[in-house]
Design an enzyme around this catalytic site. Structure first.
Site, PDB file in Angstrom:
ATOM      1  N   HIS A  94       0.852  -1.196   0.000  1.00 59.06           N
ATOM      2  CA  HIS A  94       0.000   0.000   0.000  1.00 59.06           C
ATOM      3  C   HIS A  94       0.889   1.248   0.000  1.00 59.06           C
ATOM      4  CE1 HIS A  94      -2.774   3.110   1.294  1.00 59.06           C
ATOM      5  NE2 HIS A  94      -3.729   2.343   0.824  1.00 59.06           N
ATOM      6  N   GLU A 164      -4.159   2.120  -7.110  1.00 63.03           N
ATOM      7  CA  GLU A 164      -4.515   3.152  -6.135  1.00 63.03           C
ATOM      8  C   GLU A 164      -3.578   4.343  -6.305  1.00 63.03           C
ATOM      9  OE1 GLU A 164      -6.752   0.870  -2.763  1.00 63.03           O
ATOM     10  OE2 GLU A 164      -4.755   1.456  -2.133  1.00 63.03           O
TER      11      GLU A 164
END
Ligand code: PGA
Length: 245
Positions: A94, A164
Site C-alpha cells: 500500500h 490506487e
C-alpha cells in the site's frame, strides 16, 4: 459477474469490539452479489475470522506481513502467523507503507513470494504520485511496480492488483476519472499477465462506486474510509452488486 471484488481495509482503526460488530454485520448476510473481503488490523484478524467462521464467503486479509516465516524481527508478523489468525489474503505494498515505512519494490516482491508460498491471495497495491502523473510517466511507473512485485511468481498463480493512485487516496484525495482508471487497467493487465484481477482504490464511496465498477477492465473496488461503517460497506456492495448481477 460474481467475480467482482468489493473489499475494505480498516487501516489503523477499530477496537476489537468494533471489529467484531462489523464482522457480525457482514457475517449475517448469506447471499453476496460480489466477492466480499475485509482487511482488519493485525490485532483484530483472529476475532474477525472467528466471528465469520471458516465457511464464510467474506474473505479476511492482513494489511501487511514480513517476508520471513519467523525469527528475530521485533514488531513484525509473518505470513504463517496471519494465516494462523485466519487471513487468506495479504495486502502488500500500500502506498502508505511505501511512503512512510520504507516499503520498496524488492520488499513487496519478497512479500508476494511469501504469500504465494503459504497459499494466501496477494492483494498488491500500485499507483503513481501526482508528480509522476503530471510528468506523463504514470503508465511506465505502474507497469514497473507490477513487474517488480510479480518477479519470480509462477504464471497462473492468481493475484489481485489494486490500482490506487496516491493522489486519490485519503481525506485530501480525489477519485481518479474512469477514463484514467480504464487506461491503467490495460497497462496493469499487460504487465501482470492474465492471472491478475485489477481493482481500483482511492476515494471510492457510495456516490462513485457504480461508475468506477463499470470501468472496463476493473474487477473490483478496494475501499477505505467510506466503508468503515458496516452499513455503508453493505450499501456499496449492494449498489455494485445490482450493476454486476
Ligand atoms: P480511501 O482509501 O478509500 O480512504 O481513499 C483507499 C485505500 O487506501 O485503499
Amino acid at each position: 459477474m460474481t467475480e467482482f471484488w468489493v473489499g475494505t481495509s480498516w487501516k489503523m482503526t477499530k477496537t476489537l469490539a468494533q471489529a467484531r460488530e462489523f464482522a457480525r454485520g457482514v457475517g449475517a448476510r448469506a447471499d453476496w452479489p460480489v466477492r466480499p473481503f475485509v482487511v482488519p488490523p493485525a490485532t483484530a484478524l483472529a476475532a474477525v475470522a472467528a466471528e465469520l467462521g471458516p465457511a464464510s464467503p467474506v474473505r479476511v486479509g492482513a494489511q501487511d506481513a514480513h517476508w520471513e516465516d519467523a525469527g528475530a524481527w521485533t514488531g513484525e508478523v509473518s505470513v504463517p502467523q496471519v494465516a494462523d489468525a485466519g487471513a487468506t489474503m495479504l495486502e502488500i505494498g500500500h502506498s502508505e507503507r511505501r511512503e512512510y515505512f520504507g516499503e520498496t519494490d524488492e520488499r513487496v516482491n519478497l512479500k508476494v513470494l511469501a504469500a504465494v508460498r503459504h497459499g494466501l491471495l496477494p492483494l498488491i497495491c500500485v499507483g503513481e504520485s501526482a508528480e509522476v502523473r503530471r510528468a506523463g510517466g504514470a503508465a511506465e511507473f505502474v507497469a514497473d511496480q507490477v513487474r517488480a512485485a510479480l518477479a519470480g511468481v509462477p504464471a497462473g498463480v492468481p493475484v489481485l492488483i489494486a490500482y490506487e493512485p496516491i493522489w486519490a487516496i485519503g481525506a485530501t484525495g480525489r477519485p481518479a476519472r474512469p477514463e484514467a482508471v480504464a487506461e491503467m487497467a490495460v497497462v496493469i493487465a499487460a504487465a501482470a499477465g492474465t492471472r491478475a484481477a485489477v481493482l481500483y482504490g482511492g476515494s471510492v464511496n457510495l456516490g462513485n462506486a457504480v461508475e468506477l465498477a463499470r470501468v472496463p477492465g476493473i474487477g473490483g473496488l478496494f475501499i477505505g474510509r467510506a466503508a468503515w461503517e458496516v452499513s455503508d460497506y453493505l450499501c456499496i456492495a449492494d449498489a455494485v452488486g445490482d450493476l454486476v448481477a
